[in-house]
Motif scaffolding. Structure first.
Motif, mmCIF file in Angstrom:
data_model
loop_
_atom_site.group_PDB
_atom_site.id
_atom_site.type_symbol
_atom_site.label_atom_id
_atom_site.label_comp_id
_atom_site.label_asym_id
_atom_site.label_seq_id
_atom_site.Cartn_x
_atom_site.Cartn_y
_atom_site.Cartn_z
ATOM 1 N N SER A 132 0.760 -1.067 -0.095
ATOM 2 C CA SER A 132 0.010 0.056 0.040
ATOM 3 C C SER A 132 0.962 1.301 -0.073
ATOM 4 O O SER A 132 2.060 1.338 0.570
ATOM 5 N N ASP A 133 0.376 2.273 -0.721
ATOM 6 C CA ASP A 133 1.114 3.434 -0.587
ATOM 7 C C ASP A 133 0.764 4.498 0.540
ATOM 8 O O ASP A 133 1.111 5.498 0.624
ATOM 9 N N GLU A 134 -0.288 4.048 1.234
ATOM 10 C CA GLU A 134 -0.567 4.838 2.442
ATOM 11 C C GLU A 134 0.322 5.169 3.226
ATOM 12 O O GLU A 134 1.161 4.154 3.600
ATOM 13 N N GLY A 135 0.394 6.514 3.714
ATOM 14 C CA GLY A 135 1.510 6.747 4.739
ATOM 15 C C GLY A 135 1.261 6.073 5.898
ATOM 16 O O GLY A 135 2.167 5.738 6.703
ATOM 17 N N GLY A 136 0.057 5.877 6.138
ATOM 18 C CA GLY A 136 -0.359 5.263 7.503
ATOM 19 C C GLY A 136 -0.234 3.681 7.408
ATOM 20 O O GLY A 136 0.684 3.166 6.887
ATOM 21 N N VAL A 137 -0.957 2.950 8.206
ATOM 22 C CA VAL A 137 -0.870 1.619 8.164
ATOM 23 C C VAL A 137 -1.116 0.896 6.856
ATOM 24 O O VAL A 137 -2.024 1.315 6.110
ATOM 25 N N ALA A 138 -0.225 0.175 6.547
ATOM 26 C CA ALA A 138 -0.340 -0.647 5.068
ATOM 27 C C ALA A 138 -1.683 -1.264 5.006
ATOM 28 O O ALA A 138 -2.284 -1.677 5.818
ATOM 29 N N ALA A 139 -2.038 -1.122 3.918
ATOM 30 C CA ALA A 139 -3.361 -1.705 3.293
ATOM 31 C C ALA A 139 -3.256 -3.326 3.341
ATOM 32 O O ALA A 139 -4.253 -3.975 3.138
ATOM 33 N N GLY A 140 -2.012 -3.859 3.503
ATOM 34 C CA GLY A 140 -1.645 -5.169 3.203
ATOM 35 C C GLY A 140 -2.229 -6.077 4.528
ATOM 36 O O GLY A 140 -3.099 -5.492 5.444
ATOM 37 N N PHE A 141 -1.722 -7.396 4.743
ATOM 38 C CA PHE A 141 -2.275 -8.061 6.031
ATOM 39 C C PHE A 141 -1.258 -8.789 6.514
ATOM 40 O O PHE A 141 -0.119 -8.806 5.929
ATOM 41 N N ALA A 142 -1.190 -8.866 7.781
ATOM 42 C CA ALA A 142 -0.217 -9.309 8.521
ATOM 43 C C ALA A 142 -0.354 -11.080 8.597
ATOM 44 O O ALA A 142 -1.442 -11.512 8.769
ATOM 45 N N VAL A 143 0.674 -11.785 8.391
ATOM 46 C CA VAL A 143 0.612 -13.150 8.727
ATOM 47 C C VAL A 143 1.878 -13.700 9.864
ATOM 48 O O VAL A 143 2.898 -12.848 10.072
ATOM 49 N N LEU A 144 1.644 -14.992 10.423
ATOM 50 C CA LEU A 144 2.457 -15.496 11.238
ATOM 51 C C LEU A 144 3.810 -16.099 10.634
ATOM 52 O O LEU A 144 3.692 -16.569 9.635
ATOM 53 N N ASP A 145 4.869 -15.972 10.995
ATOM 54 C CA ASP A 145 5.890 -16.208 10.478
ATOM 55 C C ASP A 145 7.217 -16.741 11.402
ATOM 56 O O ASP A 145 6.638 -16.524 12.711
ATOM 57 N N SER A 146 8.002 -17.167 11.020
ATOM 58 C CA SER A 146 8.957 -17.809 11.964
ATOM 59 C C SER A 146 10.594 -17.310 11.531
ATOM 60 O O SER A 146 10.569 -16.742 10.290
ATOM 61 N N ILE A 147 11.564 -17.290 12.150
ATOM 62 C CA ILE A 147 12.790 -16.874 11.948
ATOM 63 C C ILE A 147 13.770 -17.748 11.501
ATOM 64 O O ILE A 147 13.778 -19.138 11.693
ATOM 65 N N TYR A 148 14.518 -17.453 10.325
ATOM 66 C CA TYR A 148 15.502 -18.553 9.827
ATOM 67 C C TYR A 148 17.009 -17.454 10.129
ATOM 68 O O TYR A 148 17.429 -16.540 9.272
ATOM 69 N N LEU A 149 17.675 -18.286 10.852
ATOM 70 C CA LEU A 149 19.039 -17.452 11.228
ATOM 71 C C LEU A 149 20.072 -17.396 10.284
ATOM 72 O O LEU A 149 20.335 -18.290 9.556
#
Lengths: 582, 582
Positions: free
Chosen positions: A564-581
């Motif tokens: 999203s190009d909104e200056g504020g909160v992006a219009a996308g969505f959040a997903v759960l993820d994990s870390i790869y060191l």
């Protein structure tokens, strides 16, 4: 904090890209229509009926601010960047992934989620927030773990017990909390300002909490057993390579259950596909959030020392993230059907604030009884928003009781933005902590945080609003002010003759690293660029002078589409993820 | 057999009751409107907002046939009953259960199902049969295990390896299969008779299978490695106390995955609530169906001895029971990511008949290749209904291949009703088995099964149709004829001048024990009377003369509401259940 997936990103931003691994960035424009696009959607249905998978999108020239702020000890210094931003090298070549392999992984991941309880209630099914077992859908997740520097990961883990201790110390300083958060310092003009109704509501909410806190101070209420299940959220600033704290959640730190499952999902996928992807499942760090949380419940229950007492989850009446909570109660029941001496049952009950209002009693000895059951531990998965409170009375009499509160009103207030900003002031950490090394570690992760009292900063923010975020003092995303709105808000405040207020703080805007990624939602694989926020869970339990637990325990990575190009909160969505060191 | 929940009961019947533990029964009437009622529904939403739970329904005087058939060695003898039927004593007092306790158990069970993958696709969500992870809902289940006599349980378990062996022996006698099932013996008048279009369709379906079988006989095709995953279904006849076989499923025996989960669910509930209910979780027998099935896959794969080959699940294009199947592939992947020598990957693929038609190749050496992958094991979870076949070619070339078929066409045919009826004839078992004790054990569980050649039986069935079921030779529920329809069908056949046919068999109607029970569906607890069918899974694997596995492995209990007065399939629904040994 909070259960919703949306709006968790304090610093969401937008930068569609024109190359995969590196892309030029220039100053952001709120109104650039080229930057709005729908990411390609790969439905699994399509995926399994055709071998045609569309390539990753190539977009028009991107815009991006070309400088960022480096912060040391509460001061600010503008750092010129190279004029170009770049994504770190992703863990593998997303661009060239074999499409059949991708389809297989997508299918397997969806199956894994269904079989292993990586679920949420489906918004489109009316009952799914109330009745378990119906209207289920996999939780949104990233298909693969995200590359994260091992040094920053270790740094974040090391900070956890220090923050746990800090919250405990701050909670004991009632005057500090009252002085920092008191309404007296809140400018009435700002409360009347119309740019955000939510802000006013948020502010009166914090005032309500502060009143309860004040009553507790007056009655000299002591919390001898203190329990904290916190989550400190960070972003990795791309330009400065610094791990910077977004916020510290001291109430309702969500996803301890589901985040562990995502770690397991990614390990399972890498066990199967790691060789062909060139990824090693052992590089995904363990995630012990669930088992640690459960251990704290059991140990707190023991400390409370009433064999008949229950653990009470305070929940919202409708909760589509209920399975994250159910994992806690299910594992508690499974591992600790009895106490550590194998004699007494540890039971869990779930109640809304309204139910506690109706069914709760406070006995003369301070015992909280709800629905006929004495309560040993109150675990809040609600109560962080005014909507959860039919009245203040439930929270008040819970606070007056001898039950262990997770969090107490003091712990809750210690997690507000205003306190975060106060702690970032020079010399303030030293009031609460003795160890100089610990103080230095904390300060290193503080982003620039300023009161609106600071006229130099306000001037700078009006000049370059894209480098700042305005945050209301109540925690929780969605109420922040970004971009041009920062300038508008500040100019209006100046016109109205106010000299700054505790209703907002100003925070350095962080520009995190961006990765190409695969995001799964509603059975559909979205291939897009995303940014991540790392949350480190901390568990703390003490009884008077005895610290029983003070641990870093697992993590949550949330990855969000940056489309999203909104200056504020992006219009996308959040997903759960994990870390790869890496 | 088959994946659907509905219509699995070969002998469903109806008897609303007027007392809980015993009720008078008289001859059934198809048209008694008093017997139609909707069971009370307990929505969990209601349950958690009010303590009001309605009492179990008390109904008008019931009707029920007052005699049943006792069968020995294929002969029939009418046994006068006491004129009253009775339910066995249930495992605990359903009538007096504490309503708060019930509410808690319902909630916990729904949560458990969600977290542990006891799921199906929700019919109301369009994609739920195609895309995993979306439109999920808990599988229908009984809240508590069902009391079942330990002696009958052991008897059923003992029968399993004998049936496994019997199927194998029968499969080797191509002429027996051809003679018993051949269209030559099917009377054309019956095929033309209009009382059931489904029957004709079913019959032509069996004929198609028989043609493939015939082709295999002509080309002298040998199956050296033979694999069976069967399920023999039984009901316990209330009057005679006999465990009687309903059918033997040799293809697509469903629920090996979910049935194990229900067992675990019930144990989990009894671990928590057993003491207050007076129930001991150790009285629920182990259910090893899932792990045994997976073991057979791995061992068969080894026998096939091609390290590159895959296990192929043949599936329907839409499958809302997919998680039952996914449990098999998931556990196979988890336990046997490599073969038993830890060197080669065992992979699983899922294909529809249409996909196999399109992508399949038969190499000159007999190797079946689908989508570029050689196939070691073909596991049919489709193919038991004509709707699964776009043409016969896929089944034909699978049969021609060297892949291990589960089942082969011979095994498939050995599971038809007609073969079940042929085997029940005096002297037939002796053609296949040597051990007299084994033969006696099998025969003891045979219900009365007759060909329509038998004019005495046809006459009796016209007189007392309520004591019989007419079954088409194709396996699978839903096509059976009950009650008055039996009389009508038989009279019509007589008028049309036919003297009997292989298109149908007549079977003794079994009247099973009825229990009060709690059935969970779509998040709602239904309190009603129900009857159960016990399925015992059997796993068989041999390579030439070497029998590698021949085991009873777990069980499926399906419990069904008995709240319809239709002579045919009850209008209720079936749920998954487990056994409580009594």
């Amino acid at each position: 904090m909070g259960a919703a997936y949306s709006s968790c990103y304090a610093h969401s931003l937008t930068f569609p890209v024109d190359t995969l691994h590196a892309f030029p960035i220039t100053a952001s424009s709120k109104s650039n229509p080229n930057l709005r696009s729908t990411p390609f959607l790969y439905s699994t249905e399509k995926i399994f009926n055709t071998s045609l998978v569309q390539p990753i999108r190539i977009m028009s020239q991107t815009t991006f601010p070309c400088s960022s702020l480096a912060v040391k000890r509460g001061e600010v210094e503008e750092v010129e960047t190279q004029g170009e931003g770049s994504t770190r090298k992703p863990v593998f070549n997303y661009h060239g992934i074999d499409q059949d392999l991708l389809q297989e992984m997508v299918y397997d991941a969806l199956v894994w989620s269904s079989l292993h309880g990586l679920l949420v209630g489906d918004k489109s099914v009316q009952r799914s927030g109330k009745v378990p077992g119906v209207g289920l859908v996999h939780a949104p997740f990233a298909l693969l773990p995200l590359s994260f520097p091992e040094s920053n990961w270790r740094q974040a883990c090391e900070l956890s017990p220090i923050f746990n201790e800090l919250v405990d110390r701050v909670s004991l300083d009632g005057n500090f909390l009252q002085e920092s958060l008191s309404r007296k310092r809140v400018c009435p003009q700002i409360l009347a300002a119309d740019f955000s109704n939510r802000t006013k509501k948020a502010d009166s909410f914090t005032s309500g909490l502060l009143e309860i806190h004040s009553k507790m101070l007056k009655m000299n209420k002591k919390e001898e057993i203190r329990m904290g299940l916190h989550r400190s959220d960070y972003m990795l600033d791309e330009q400065t390579k610094l791990l910077l704290q977004i916020e510290l959640n001291t109430i309702s730190s969500s996803f301890p259950g589901l985040s562990c499952l995502v770690t397991e999902l990614h390990r399972s996928l890498l066990n199967q596909y790691g060789e062909v992807l060139g990824l090693d499942p052992r590089k995904i760090p363990d995630n012990s959030a669930l088992s640690h949380f459960v251990e704290v419940f059991a140990k707190a229950w023991i400390e409370y020392n009433n064999p008949r007492a229950a653990v009470m989850f305070v929940v919202q009446a409708e909760e589509r993230n209920m399975y994250d909570q159910h994992w806690l109660s299910a594992v508690l029941k499974e591992r600790y059907p009895f106490d550590l001496y194998n004699t007494h049952n540890i039971t869990t009950i779930r109640k809304t604030m309204a139910e506690i209002d109706a069914e709760g009693e406070l006995l003369a000895d301070g015992t909280l009884v709800v629905g006929g059951k004495p309560i040993a531990v109150i675990y809040f998965r609600a109560g962080y928003t005014p909507n959860d409170y039919p009245s203040e009375s439930a929270r008040l009499f819970m606070e007056q009781s001898s039950a262990i509160k997770c969090p107490s009103i003091s712990y809750h207030l210690a997690g507000t933005k205003k306190i975060q900003q106060e702690l970032a002031k020079p010399g303030v950490l030293e009031r609460f902590l003795d160890n100089k090394e610990d103080i230095a570690k904390l300060r290193k992760c503080f982003a620039g945080l300023w009161s609106l009292d600071d006229s130099d900063i306000v001037k700078k923010a009006i000049e370059k609003p894209e480098l700042f975020v305005m945050k209301p003092q109540r925690e929780g995303g969605g109420n922040n002010i970004y971009g041009e709105d920062v300038r508008e808000a500040l100019v209006r405040l100046q016109k109205e003759g106010t000299d700054g207020t505790a209703a907002y703080i100003l925070m350095q805007r962080i520009f995190p690293t961006v990765f190409p990624t695969f995001l799964m939602r509603d059975g559909i694989c979205h291939k897009d660029f995303a940014m991540s926020e790392l949350g480190i869970y901390g568990a703390y339990l003490r009884n008077k002078d005895k610290v029983i637990m003070n641990d870093q325990c697992g993590y949550l990575l949330r990855t969000k589409i940056s489309s999203s190009d909104e200056g504020g909160v992006a219009a996308g969505f959040a997903v759960l993820d994990s870390i790869y060191l890496s």
